[in-house]
Design a protein around this motif. Sequence first.
Motif, mmCIF file in Angstrom:
data_model
loop_
_atom_site.group_PDB
_atom_site.id
_atom_site.type_symbol
_atom_site.label_atom_id
_atom_site.label_comp_id
_atom_site.label_asym_id
_atom_site.label_seq_id
_atom_site.Cartn_x
_atom_site.Cartn_y
_atom_site.Cartn_z
ATOM 1 N N ARG A 3 -17.101 60.736 35.477
ATOM 2 C CA ARG A 3 -16.771 60.209 36.806
ATOM 3 C C ARG A 3 -17.675 59.020 37.110
ATOM 4 O O ARG A 3 -18.885 59.079 36.893
ATOM 5 C CB ARG A 3 -16.974 61.310 37.850
ATOM 6 C CG ARG A 3 -16.718 60.887 39.267
ATOM 7 C CD ARG A 3 -16.720 62.059 40.231
ATOM 8 N NE ARG A 3 -17.710 63.086 39.994
ATOM 9 C CZ ARG A 3 -18.889 63.131 40.605
ATOM 10 N NH1 ARG A 3 -19.243 62.208 41.470
ATOM 11 N NH2 ARG A 3 -19.725 64.119 40.352
ATOM 12 N N PRO A 4 -17.098 57.922 37.612
ATOM 13 C CA PRO A 4 -17.923 56.765 37.985
ATOM 14 C C PRO A 4 -18.982 57.148 39.022
ATOM 15 O O PRO A 4 -18.711 57.930 39.933
ATOM 16 C CB PRO A 4 -16.919 55.776 38.587
ATOM 17 C CG PRO A 4 -15.590 56.192 38.045
ATOM 18 C CD PRO A 4 -15.671 57.679 37.851
ATOM 19 N N ASN A 5 -20.173 56.613 38.887
ATOM 20 C CA ASN A 5 -21.279 56.945 39.792
ATOM 21 C C ASN A 5 -21.003 56.567 41.236
ATOM 22 O O ASN A 5 -21.530 57.188 42.152
ATOM 23 C CB ASN A 5 -22.568 56.264 39.334
ATOM 24 C CG ASN A 5 -23.094 56.856 38.052
ATOM 25 O OD1 ASN A 5 -22.888 58.029 37.773
ATOM 26 N ND2 ASN A 5 -23.749 56.043 37.251
ATOM 27 N N ASN A 6 -20.191 55.546 41.454
ATOM 28 C CA ASN A 6 -19.926 55.097 42.822
ATOM 29 C C ASN A 6 -18.757 55.838 43.480
ATOM 30 O O ASN A 6 -18.330 55.472 44.563
ATOM 31 C CB ASN A 6 -19.683 53.590 42.857
ATOM 32 C CG ASN A 6 -18.450 53.179 42.083
ATOM 33 O OD1 ASN A 6 -17.928 53.944 41.272
ATOM 34 N ND2 ASN A 6 -17.983 51.969 42.302
ATOM 35 N N LEU A 7 -18.252 56.868 42.826
ATOM 36 C CA LEU A 7 -17.123 57.632 43.362
ATOM 37 C C LEU A 7 -17.577 59.066 43.634
ATOM 38 O O LEU A 7 -17.896 59.810 42.711
ATOM 39 C CB LEU A 7 -15.961 57.625 42.362
ATOM 40 C CG LEU A 7 -14.647 58.219 42.815
ATOM 41 C CD1 LEU A 7 -14.123 57.527 44.077
ATOM 42 C CD2 LEU A 7 -13.631 58.119 41.688
ATOM 43 N N GLU A 8 -17.641 59.438 44.917
ATOM 44 C CA GLU A 8 -18.101 60.775 45.258
ATOM 45 C C GLU A 8 -17.091 61.828 44.795
ATOM 46 O O GLU A 8 -15.908 61.536 44.619
ATOM 47 C CB GLU A 8 -18.370 60.897 46.756
ATOM 48 C CG GLU A 8 -17.150 60.667 47.609
ATOM 49 C CD GLU A 8 -17.492 60.606 49.096
ATOM 50 O OE1 GLU A 8 -17.002 61.471 49.825
ATOM 51 O OE2 GLU A 8 -18.227 59.691 49.504
#
Length: 71
Positions: free
Chosen positions: A58-63
């Motif tokens: 999961r991308p770090n900027n996506l909660e």
Amino acid sequence: MSPLTFGWNIAVTVDMVGSEVDLKVGDPIWGLLDFDPFQKQGSYSEYVVMRANAVAIRPNNLEAAKAASFA
């Protein structure tokens, strides 16, 4: 097909991996559980078991909550 198990989308942190898996404990992942009427787990569970090729980092900027809605 009873009991009905709810939830297919996941956005979680890896807690355990198999011996031949590239993921690491602590990796943030997202994915979709297999749609199998005989599956006895759902994403509303505390833990799920999945194939490594059914998830992605999961991308770090996506909660997590938003990621699960996209999975």
